[in-house]
Design a protein around this motif. Structure first.
Motif, PDB file in Angstrom:
ATOM      1  N   LEU A  37      65.324  48.016  60.932  1.00  0.00           N
ATOM      2  CA  LEU A  37      65.008  46.766  60.617  1.00  0.00           C
ATOM      3  C   LEU A  37      63.657  46.385  61.629  1.00  0.00           C
ATOM      4  N   ARG A  38      63.841  47.064  62.739  1.00  0.00           N
ATOM      5  CA  ARG A  38      62.609  46.716  63.593  1.00  0.00           C
ATOM      6  C   ARG A  38      61.436  47.054  62.956  1.00  0.00           C
ATOM      7  N   ARG A  39      61.302  48.254  62.348  1.00  0.00           N
ATOM      8  CA  ARG A  39      60.100  48.997  61.693  1.00  0.00           C
ATOM      9  C   ARG A  39      59.587  47.999  60.469  1.00  0.00           C
ATOM     10  N   VAL A  40      60.708  47.352  59.698  1.00  0.00           N
ATOM     11  CA  VAL A  40      60.555  46.462  58.674  1.00  0.00           C
ATOM     12  C   VAL A  40      59.793  45.414  59.477  1.00  0.00           C
ATOM     13  N   VAL A  41      60.290  44.781  60.441  1.00  0.00           N
ATOM     14  CA  VAL A  41      59.757  43.398  61.009  1.00  0.00           C
ATOM     15  C   VAL A  41      58.399  43.689  61.479  1.00  0.00           C
ATOM     16  N   ARG A  42      58.067  44.928  61.978  1.00  0.00           N
ATOM     17  CA  ARG A  42      56.687  45.083  62.578  1.00  0.00           C
ATOM     18  C   ARG A  42      55.735  45.213  61.554  1.00  0.00           C
ATOM     19  N   VAL A  43      56.157  45.835  60.482  1.00  0.00           N
ATOM     20  CA  VAL A  43      55.149  45.921  59.174  1.00  0.00           C
ATOM     21  C   VAL A  43      54.864  44.535  58.702  1.00  0.00           C
ATOM     22  N   CYS A  44      55.937  43.811  58.643  1.00  0.00           N
ATOM     23  CA  CYS A  44      55.662  42.345  58.397  1.00  0.00           C
ATOM     24  C   CYS A  44      54.920  41.697  59.157  1.00  0.00           C
ATOM     25  N   LEU A  45      55.038  41.842  60.433  1.00  0.00           N
ATOM     26  CA  LEU A  45      54.372  41.229  61.452  1.00  0.00           C
ATOM     27  C   LEU A  45      52.864  41.608  61.337  1.00  0.00           C
ATOM     28  N   LEU A  46      52.575  42.753  61.079  1.00  0.00           N
ATOM     29  CA  LEU A  46      51.366  43.270  61.095  1.00  0.00           C
ATOM     30  C   LEU A  46      50.422  42.681  59.560  1.00  0.00           C
ATOM     31  N   ILE A  47      51.127  42.521  58.835  1.00  0.00           N
ATOM     32  CA  ILE A  47      50.527  42.116  57.270  1.00  0.00           C
ATOM     33  C   ILE A  47      50.451  40.378  57.879  1.00  0.00           C
ATOM     34  N   GLY A  48      51.175  39.728  58.524  1.00  0.00           N
ATOM     35  CA  GLY A  48      51.052  38.489  58.716  1.00  0.00           C
ATOM     36  C   GLY A  48      49.906  38.335  59.647  1.00  0.00           C
ATOM     37  N   LEU A  49      49.640  39.189  60.606  1.00  0.00           N
ATOM     38  CA  LEU A  49      48.488  39.112  61.455  1.00  0.00           C
ATOM     39  C   LEU A  49      47.386  39.344  60.703  1.00  0.00           C
ATOM     40  N   ALA A  50      47.294  40.123  59.564  1.00  0.00           N
ATOM     41  CA  ALA A  50      46.083  40.239  58.711  1.00  0.00           C
ATOM     42  C   ALA A  50      46.026  39.180  58.026  1.00  0.00           C
ATOM     43  N   LEU A  51      46.974  38.459  57.444  1.00  0.00           N
ATOM     44  CA  LEU A  51      46.695  37.175  56.828  1.00  0.00           C
ATOM     45  C   LEU A  51      46.193  35.921  57.609  1.00  0.00           C
ATOM     46  N   LEU A  52      46.756  35.946  58.908  1.00  0.00           N
ATOM     47  CA  LEU A  52      46.279  35.037  59.958  1.00  0.00           C
ATOM     48  C   LEU A  52      44.722  35.350  60.277  1.00  0.00           C
ATOM     49  N   ALA A  53      44.277  36.570  60.394  1.00  0.00           N
ATOM     50  CA  ALA A  53      43.002  36.653  60.758  1.00  0.00           C
ATOM     51  C   ALA A  53      42.187  36.246  59.611  1.00  0.00           C
ATOM     52  N   ALA A  54      42.425  36.623  58.511  1.00  0.00           N
ATOM     53  CA  ALA A  54      41.655  36.135  57.273  1.00  0.00           C
ATOM     54  C   ALA A  54      41.540  34.416  57.130  1.00  0.00           C
ATOM     55  N   GLY A  55      42.792  33.875  57.818  1.00  0.00           N
ATOM     56  CA  GLY A  55      42.646  32.200  57.953  1.00  0.00           C
ATOM     57  C   GLY A  55      41.615  31.954  58.933  1.00  0.00           C
ATOM     58  N   MET A  56      41.813  32.840  60.006  1.00  0.00           N
ATOM     59  CA  MET A  56      40.754  32.290  61.189  1.00  0.00           C
ATOM     60  C   MET A  56      39.109  32.597  60.542  1.00  0.00           C
ATOM     61  N   VAL A  57      38.971  33.756  60.169  1.00  0.00           N
ATOM     62  CA  VAL A  57      37.381  33.966  59.581  1.00  0.00           C
ATOM     63  C   VAL A  57      37.212  32.700  58.522  1.00  0.00           C
ATOM     64  N   TYR A  58      38.106  32.357  57.542  1.00  0.00           N
ATOM     65  CA  TYR A  58      37.919  31.292  56.558  1.00  0.00           C
ATOM     66  C   TYR A  58      37.564  30.037  57.578  1.00  0.00           C
ATOM     67  N   GLY A  59      38.341  29.702  58.700  1.00  0.00           N
ATOM     68  CA  GLY A  59      38.151  28.488  59.342  1.00  0.00           C
ATOM     69  C   GLY A  59      37.029  28.386  60.214  1.00  0.00           C
ATOM     70  N   LEU A  60      36.688  29.728  60.654  1.00  0.00           N
ATOM     71  CA  LEU A  60      35.129  29.791  61.428  1.00  0.00           C
ATOM     72  C   LEU A  60      34.189  29.641  60.441  1.00  0.00           C
ATOM     73  N   LEU A  61      34.375  30.146  59.203  1.00  0.00           N
ATOM     74  CA  LEU A  61      33.017  30.176  58.382  1.00  0.00           C
ATOM     75  C   LEU A  61      32.968  28.552  57.974  1.00  0.00           C
ATOM     76  N   ARG A  62      34.050  27.949  57.916  1.00  0.00           N
ATOM     77  CA  ARG A  62      34.100  26.348  57.287  1.00  0.00           C
ATOM     78  C   ARG A  62      33.804  25.705  58.530  1.00  0.00           C
ATOM     79  N   TYR A  63      34.148  25.949  59.685  1.00  0.00           N
ATOM     80  CA  TYR A  63      33.666  25.065  60.809  1.00  0.00           C
ATOM     81  C   TYR A  63      32.268  25.172  60.960  1.00  0.00           C
ATOM     82  N   CYS A  64      31.610  26.348  61.173  1.00  0.00           N
ATOM     83  CA  CYS A  64      30.215  26.507  61.222  1.00  0.00           C
ATOM     84  C   CYS A  64      29.232  26.205  60.122  1.00  0.00           C
TER      85      CYS A  64
END
Length: 129
Positions: A37-64
Motif C-alpha cells: 500500500l505504501r508503494r502504491v501511495v508513493r507511485v500515486c504521489l509521484l504521478i501527482g507531483l508530475a501533474l502539479l509540476a506541469a500546472g506550475m509550468v503552465y502557471g509560470l508561462l501564463r503569468y509571464c
C-alpha cells in the motif's frame, strides 16, 4: 514586484490550508503498515507531483505572458478578473503549495525509512528500545 507580493498575500489563506492538508494526507498514506500500500501511495504521489509540476509550468508561462489566449486583455492586469496573469499566478501558487506539501511528506518518509547515517540510525533505534 509589488503586484506579485499583493497577489501572494491575497492567495495565501486559500493555498496554505491545501498544502497542509495534502502534506497530512500524503504522510498518512505513507505511514500505512502494508509495504504494498505504501508503494502504491508513493507511485500515486509521484504521478501527482508530475501533474502539479506541469500546472506550475503552465502557471509560470501564463503569468509571464508567454502563453496568451485570444480573449486575454494584454493592455492591463485585472486583479479580480480572469486575465492571463492572474490565472497564471493562481495556478503557480496553488500548485506550488500543494507540490511543496506532498514533497515534504515524501522527504519526511524517505528520511524516516532511509537514514543518511546507518550508525546514527542504529544508535537511535537502540535508544528507542
Amino acid at each position: 514586484m509589488k503586484l506579485f507580493l499583493v497577489e501572494a498575500l491575497m492567495y495565501l489563506p486559500l493555498s496554505l490550508p491545501w498544502g497542509i492538508l495534502c502534506f497530512a494526507a500524503a504522510r498518512w498514506g505513507l505511514q500505512r503498515k502494508s509495504p504494498r500500500l505504501r508503494r502504491v501511495v508513493r507511485v500515486c504521489l509521484l504521478i501527482g507531483l508530475a501533474l502539479l509540476a506541469a500546472g506550475m509550468v503552465y502557471g509560470l508561462l501564463r503569468y509571464c505572458g508567454v502563453l496568451v489566449f485570444p480573449d486575454d486583455d494584454p493592455s492591463s492586469i485585472h486583479l479580480f478578473n480572469s486575465s492571463g496573469g492572474d490565472e497564471g499566478f493562481q495556478y503557480l501558487y496553488m500548485c506550488g503549495t500543494v507540490f511543496l506539501g506532498i514533497l515534504a511528506a515524501l522527504r519526511q518518509e524517505r528520511a524516516t525509512h532511509h537514514p543518511a547515517d546507518p550508525q546514527k540510525a542504529a544508535d537511535q533505534h537502540a535508544s528507542d528500545c
